[in-house]
Design an enzyme around this catalytic site. Structure first.
Site, PDB file in Angstrom:
ATOM      1  N   GLU A 181       0.827  -1.201   0.000  1.00  0.00           N
ATOM      2  CA  GLU A 181       0.000   0.000   0.000  1.00  0.00           C
ATOM      3  C   GLU A 181       0.866   1.258   0.000  1.00  0.00           C
ATOM      4  O   GLU A 181       1.750   1.408   0.850  1.00  0.00           O
ATOM      5  CB  GLU A 181      -0.887   0.051   1.245  1.00  0.00           C
ATOM      6  CG  GLU A 181      -1.949  -1.009   1.314  1.00  0.00           C
ATOM      7  CD  GLU A 181      -2.858  -0.830   2.527  1.00  0.00           C
ATOM      8  OE1 GLU A 181      -4.014  -1.263   2.452  1.00  0.00           O
ATOM      9  OE2 GLU A 181      -2.407  -0.270   3.548  1.00  0.00           O
ATOM     10  N   CYS A 182       0.627   2.159  -0.915  1.00  0.00           N
ATOM     11  CA  CYS A 182       1.215   3.499  -0.952  1.00  0.00           C
ATOM     12  C   CYS A 182       2.738   3.447  -0.841  1.00  0.00           C
ATOM     13  O   CYS A 182       3.418   3.217  -1.837  1.00  0.00           O
ATOM     14  CB  CYS A 182       0.604   4.382   0.128  1.00  0.00           C
ATOM     15  SG  CYS A 182       0.804   6.156  -0.202  1.00  0.00           S
ATOM     16  N   GLY A 183       3.307   3.642   0.350  1.00  0.00           N
ATOM     17  CA  GLY A 183       4.751   3.551   0.485  1.00  0.00           C
ATOM     18  C   GLY A 183       5.278   2.204   0.047  1.00  0.00           C
ATOM     19  O   GLY A 183       6.374   2.103  -0.509  1.00  0.00           O
TER      20      GLY A 183
END
Length: 461
Positions: free
Chosen positions: A329-331
């Site tokens: 997720e994301c990072g």
């Protein structure tokens, strides 16, 4: 449904930036010093304030988000985390009535307070204020008759005599404490407006300072009496999903990766998964695991260290190439790209599974809630699986990943009917900018555990 008594307070604000987090952390720490067991919660999708909560009580803080979780899951999550606590403090988001729209309460602190039938303590920035505090707090207290604004905290007062003056001006609801202006001990400014509460940002001495201030400036007994005056709250009886066969999921946990909803991790464990932390920054090898969970965080801040750990980058790539399930997720998505390019133009090579680069931008690139519908079977379940999440990012993928990389998510923003495609799949890897909350669809967590358990069987005789 069952009725359970949970002493509780919602710590709300007249707006963002009035000191809700400082008041919540200080009050929690002061109550702990009295020997009380405190449970902490945060309204909304924010990951950062819960890290301050966790530092204050040495235990995870739970997010309570009306849109992502829904009424029943909010109450159930609250009841589960509050069951052994003497008091629960729920920190609000933005101003008390601010939410998804200017005309409704969806997504607001007020909505959560009503769902939990909890009294509200309103934090006011009282610097330079006198009789006007009565108009301000009185307006908040009378705005919604179904909401119980029971007390106020006057932050950034000039002196004790100033606080006494404010108390004379506002009789009802009562002011049950205040804080003097104290820039020396203010929480540090944070990266992109945020900073995780690690030991360097929030040392124990700073926590103890605010606890002492709360003990000195707050009417703790009155706040405790208010918290215990509540009626039992009806909560749904959670029927646990059956555990799958055991598996081990490695969770990226270090300064670069630490954004996880505590409820998501608890769901994985309740399904039989053993969660094993590891550091993509410092560890040379992956732990023995059947799946990887790469959460959000600040990989751009630690891009040089992540890039320098070539052994770990190669280990993650090899795990994926062997068919190991990876949820990012994301990072985590940024880490799986070919490189992170920081705002100074420096290019830091990363794992290389997603054929693009994550480039940091000066301006916010995405903010807000989204609903996901999977378009094909993935490690998160069959086609048509739906769940809700949130985006907050300053990076973009450049160039756009080629069409050969499957996009398995259809994203719909909470506002509007426009959809977009995201959720990049490479084998058993799913990488996305969406921070998902699995209370919106508990089957997602179960499918991920099942995928990891299935991979375990392929690699054991």
């Amino acid at each position: 449904m069952s009725d359970l008594a949970f002493p509780r307070l919602v710590i709300a604000g007249t707006s963002s930036g009035v000191g809700k987090t400082t008041v919540t952390v200080a009050l929690a720490r002061a109550l702990r010093a009295r020997g009380l067991r405190v449970a902490l919660f945060k309204c909304g999708p924010d990951y950062l304030d819960p890290t301050y909560h966790a530092r204050a009580i040495d235990a995870p803080s739970q997010n309570l988000d009306g849109w992502m979780m829904g009424h029943e899951a909010v109450r159930a999550t609250f009841a589960h985390a509050a069951r052994d606590a003497d008091i629960s403090l729920i920190e609000g988001v933005m101003g008390l009535y601010d939410g998804a729209s200017p005309t409704g309460e969806e997504g607001s602190t007020a909505e959560i307070a009503k769902w939990l039938e909890a009294p509200v303590v309103l934090v006011v920035d009282a610097g330079g204020m006198a009789r006007s505090i009565a108009a301000l707090v009185g307006g908040f207290a009378s705005f919604d008759p179904k909401l119980h604004v029971a007390a106020a905290i006057a932050n950034r007062v000039g002196s004790r005599s100033h606080l006494d003056l404010l108390r004379r001006a506002l009789r009802t609801p009562p002011i049950l404490g205040g804080f003097p202006r104290d820039e020396e001990h203010a929480f540090a400014e944070r990266h992109l407006g945020l900073r995780t509460a690690d030991e360097s940002a929030l040392p124990a001495s700073l926590l103890d300072h605010w606890a002492e201030q709360a003990s000195s400036w707050f009417s703790l007994d009155a706040l405790l009496a208010l918290a215990t005056s509540v009626l039992p709250v009806p909560v749904p009886v959670r029927v646990p999903m059956p555990a799958t066969s055991g598996c081990r999921i490695a969770i990226a946990r270090d300064d670069a990766f630490h954004f996880y909803y505590a409820d998501n991790l608890r769901r994985l464990e309740s399904l039989g998964a053993e969660l094993v932390p590891f550091s993509p920054m410092r560890d040379a090898t992956l732990p023995d695991a059947d799946g990887l969970y790469l959460g959000g965080g600040y990989p751009e801040v630690h891009a040089a260290a992540l890039s320098a750990n070539v052994a770990m980058r190669e280990a993650v790539a090899s795990f994926a190439q062997a068919g190991g399930p990876i949820y990012a997720e994301c990072g985590g998505l940024m880490y799986l790209t070919q490189a992170i390019v920081t705002t100074d133009g420096e290019r830091h090579p990363m794992v290389g599974l997603v054929p693009t680069e994550a480039r940091m931008c000066a301006k916010l690139q995405a903010l807000g809630y989204v609903e996901v519908e999977t378009q094909t079977k993935t490690i998160l379940g069959g086609a048509g699986s739906r769940f809700r999440g949130h985006q907050f990012r300053y990076s973009e993928l450049s160039p756009e990943p080629p069409p050969s990389i499957e996009r398995v998510y259809s994203l719909r923003r909470r506002r509007g009917d426009e959809t977009s495609r995201e959720g990049f799949r490479i084998g058993n890897v799913i990488a996305s900018y969406v921070h998902a909350h699995w209370a919106s669809n508990p089957r997602i967590a179960a499918s991920f555990v099942e995928s990891c358990a299935a991979y375990r069987k392929t690699r054991t005789p």
